[in-house]
Scaffold this motif. Sequence first.
Motif, PDB file in Angstrom:
ATOM      1  N   ASN A   1       0.213  -1.550  -0.224  1.00 21.48           N
ATOM      2  CA  ASN A   1      -0.385  -0.100   0.020  1.00 21.48           C
ATOM      3  C   ASN A   1       1.229   1.034   0.284  1.00 21.48           C
ATOM      4  N   LYS A   2       0.879   2.056  -1.136  1.00 17.59           N
ATOM      5  CA  LYS A   2       1.938   3.514  -1.102  1.00 17.59           C
ATOM      6  C   LYS A   2       1.077   4.014  -1.536  1.00 17.59           C
ATOM      7  N   LYS A   3      -0.223   4.652  -0.714  1.00 15.42           N
ATOM      8  CA  LYS A   3      -1.474   5.126  -1.325  1.00 15.42           C
ATOM      9  C   LYS A   3      -0.770   6.323  -0.299  1.00 15.42           C
ATOM     10  N   GLY A   4      -0.552   7.405  -0.443  1.00 16.10           N
ATOM     11  CA  GLY A   4      -0.682   8.831   0.287  1.00 16.10           C
ATOM     12  C   GLY A   4      -0.011   9.375   0.218  1.00 16.10           C
ATOM     13  N   LEU A   5       0.585  10.559   0.350  1.00 13.96           N
ATOM     14  CA  LEU A   5       2.338  11.311   1.195  1.00 13.96           C
ATOM     15  C   LEU A   5       2.348  10.847   2.055  1.00 13.96           C
ATOM     16  N   ILE A   6       3.647  10.644   2.341  1.00 13.71           N
ATOM     17  CA  ILE A   6       3.424  10.469   4.149  1.00 13.71           C
ATOM     18  C   ILE A   6       4.952  11.247   4.702  1.00 13.71           C
ATOM     19  N   ILE A   7       4.911  11.691   5.129  1.00 10.45           N
ATOM     20  CA  ILE A   7       6.111  13.027   6.146  1.00 10.45           C
ATOM     21  C   ILE A   7       6.068  12.861   7.209  1.00 10.45           C
ATOM     22  N   LEU A   8       7.307  12.346   6.804  1.00 10.19           N
ATOM     23  CA  LEU A   8       8.222  11.429   8.252  1.00 10.19           C
ATOM     24  C   LEU A   8       8.379  12.655   9.940  1.00 10.19           C
ATOM     25  N   THR A   9       8.350  12.455  10.985  1.00 11.56           N
ATOM     26  CA  THR A   9       8.618  13.204  12.086  1.00 11.56           C
ATOM     27  C   THR A   9       9.500  13.071  12.453  1.00 11.56           C
ATOM     28  N   TYR A  10      10.615  13.156  12.689  1.00 11.80           N
ATOM     29  CA  TYR A  10      11.981  13.052  13.685  1.00 11.80           C
ATOM     30  C   TYR A  10      12.200  13.840  15.030  1.00 11.80           C
ATOM     31  N   HIS A  11      12.950  14.157  15.478  1.00 11.08           N
ATOM     32  CA  HIS A  11      13.424  15.170  16.406  1.00 11.08           C
ATOM     33  C   HIS A  11      14.643  14.494  16.812  1.00 11.08           C
ATOM     34  N   SER A  12      15.487  14.353  17.125  1.00  9.53           N
ATOM     35  CA  SER A  12      16.721  14.233  17.958  1.00  9.53           C
ATOM     36  C   SER A  12      16.873  12.274  16.847  1.00  9.53           C
ATOM     37  N   ILE A  13      18.177  12.685  16.554  1.00 12.83           N
ATOM     38  CA  ILE A  13      19.167  11.056  16.197  1.00 12.83           C
ATOM     39  C   ILE A  13      20.399  11.198  17.045  1.00 12.83           C
ATOM     40  N   SER A  14      20.212  10.125  18.220  1.00 13.31           N
ATOM     41  CA  SER A  14      21.436  10.311  18.741  1.00 13.31           C
ATOM     42  C   SER A  14      21.335   8.742  19.581  1.00 13.31           C
ATOM     43  N   ASN A  15      22.739   8.798  20.234  1.00 15.25           N
ATOM     44  CA  ASN A  15      22.468   7.573  20.932  1.00 15.25           C
ATOM     45  C   ASN A  15      22.334   7.733  22.701  1.00 15.25           C
ATOM     46  N   GLU A  16      22.411   9.605  22.812  1.00 19.49           N
ATOM     47  CA  GLU A  16      22.085   9.711  24.126  1.00 19.49           C
ATOM     48  C   GLU A  16      20.131   9.632  24.021  1.00 19.49           C
ATOM     49  N   ILE A  17      19.377   8.653  24.234  1.00 14.57           N
ATOM     50  CA  ILE A  17      17.891   8.218  24.441  1.00 14.57           C
ATOM     51  C   ILE A  17      17.416   9.495  25.066  1.00 14.57           C
ATOM     52  N   GLU A  18      16.421   9.851  24.718  1.00  8.01           N
ATOM     53  CA  GLU A  18      15.143  10.543  25.541  1.00  8.01           C
ATOM     54  C   GLU A  18      14.168  10.300  25.039  1.00  8.01           C
ATOM     55  N   PRO A  19      13.228   9.845  26.161  1.00  4.51           N
ATOM     56  CA  PRO A  19      12.087   9.509  26.036  1.00  4.51           C
ATOM     57  C   PRO A  19      11.692   9.637  24.307  1.00  4.51           C
ATOM     58  N   ASP A  20      11.000   8.551  24.242  1.00  6.09           N
ATOM     59  CA  ASP A  20      10.269   8.910  23.335  1.00  6.09           C
ATOM     60  C   ASP A  20      10.310   9.510  21.596  1.00  6.09           C
ATOM     61  N   GLU A  21      11.457  10.836  21.310  1.00  8.27           N
ATOM     62  CA  GLU A  21      11.237  10.822  20.956  1.00  8.27           C
ATOM     63  C   GLU A  21      12.842  11.200  19.655  1.00  8.27           C
ATOM     64  N   THR A  22      13.856  10.317  20.371  1.00  9.23           N
ATOM     65  CA  THR A  22      14.651   9.868  19.744  1.00  9.23           C
ATOM     66  C   THR A  22      15.350   8.918  19.636  1.00  9.23           C
ATOM     67  N   VAL A  23      15.700   8.739  17.708  1.00 10.90           N
ATOM     68  CA  VAL A  23      16.304   7.883  17.634  1.00 10.90           C
ATOM     69  C   VAL A  23      17.681   6.939  16.728  1.00 10.90           C
ATOM     70  N   THR A  24      18.823   6.423  17.251  1.00  9.05           N
ATOM     71  CA  THR A  24      19.591   5.641  17.576  1.00  9.05           C
ATOM     72  C   THR A  24      20.164   6.289  15.204  1.00  9.05           C
ATOM     73  N   PRO A  25      21.095   6.640  15.565  1.00 11.22           N
ATOM     74  CA  PRO A  25      22.261   7.079  14.495  1.00 11.22           C
ATOM     75  C   PRO A  25      22.381   5.717  13.495  1.00 11.22           C
ATOM     76  N   GLU A  26      22.449   4.502  14.123  1.00 10.39           N
ATOM     77  CA  GLU A  26      22.267   3.241  13.725  1.00 10.39           C
ATOM     78  C   GLU A  26      20.865   3.181  12.876  1.00 10.39           C
ATOM     79  N   GLU A  27      19.993   2.877  13.092  1.00 15.19           N
ATOM     80  CA  GLU A  27      18.363   2.801  13.663  1.00 15.19           C
ATOM     81  C   GLU A  27      18.212   4.192  12.166  1.00 15.19           C
ATOM     82  N   PHE A  28      18.336   4.944  12.717  1.00 17.87           N
ATOM     83  CA  PHE A  28      18.698   5.667  11.193  1.00 17.87           C
ATOM     84  C   PHE A  28      18.539   5.517  10.306  1.00 17.87           C
TER      85      PHE A  28
END
Length: 263
Positions: free
Chosen positions: A20-47
């Motif tokens: 299913n690829k219908k629709g425009l997808i806009i992704l929201t990221y916040h911090s990209i870091s190994n220092e994890i803050e709750p909820d909104e950090t993605v590690t560089p490796e995962e990113f």
Amino acid sequence: MVCIFATYTGYQYINRSKTNKKGLIILTYHSISNEIEPDETVTPEEFERQLHYIKKNYKVISLEEAVGYLKTDFEKISGSIVITFDDGYSDNYHNAYPLLKKYNFPATIFLVSDFIENNGNKYLSLSQVNEMKNNNISFGSHTISHRILARLTNEEVVKEIKDSKDVLESKLSKKISSFAYPIGTRADFNDETMEIVKTCKYACACSNMYGMNGKNADIFALKRIGIETTDNFFIFKKKLNGALNILSFKDTKFFQKLKRIFF
Ligand SMILES: [Zn+2]
């Protein structure tokens, strides 16, 4: 028995729309870091793992391109992905920007004008912003102070939306045409807020209401899909193919009302 049925149905629901690829997808990221803050950090490796998957399966376009085609030629952008970051963390420069360059992806970063060079090393400096703006990264406004607009007076809202645009345009010597509502659920901005954004001559505004954008999307309340710390790769893929669009129930008036009553 009911439980087995419910689990099976849920599994079917999650797995049914691999293509299913219908629709425009806009992704929201916040911090990209190994220092994890709750909820909104993605590690560089995962990113990087996520970008690699996107490269193989989707087309990435800029927010400006997406908004341009949304009303005129929706089919052209349906199924494409726009990458955005909220708040302007300096790790966007150190950790995300090199990877975005590696994959040749455009992205938009929403800046809080008071945060630039004002909070030690936590947020982007002007020189980092200026380097990125010449290399496929565009910048939008995320207000002056990151206060929740629905809780402010009209006068304060105008200041947050208009002055942040003026300050950023003067600092970056570049037109600022996109806006993102702080926090961004439907409870954090209202119809008046949206009118002010339009009056201030922005071309579009992103919310954090969950979901993809269809042909009739409101370009002043674009939906986004937030990528969170707890999303494993399986969940990430399901978010992209629309299998978790059911999460948009969080943005219904009914749910917001319930939230107000119980929390
Ligand atoms: Zn924010």
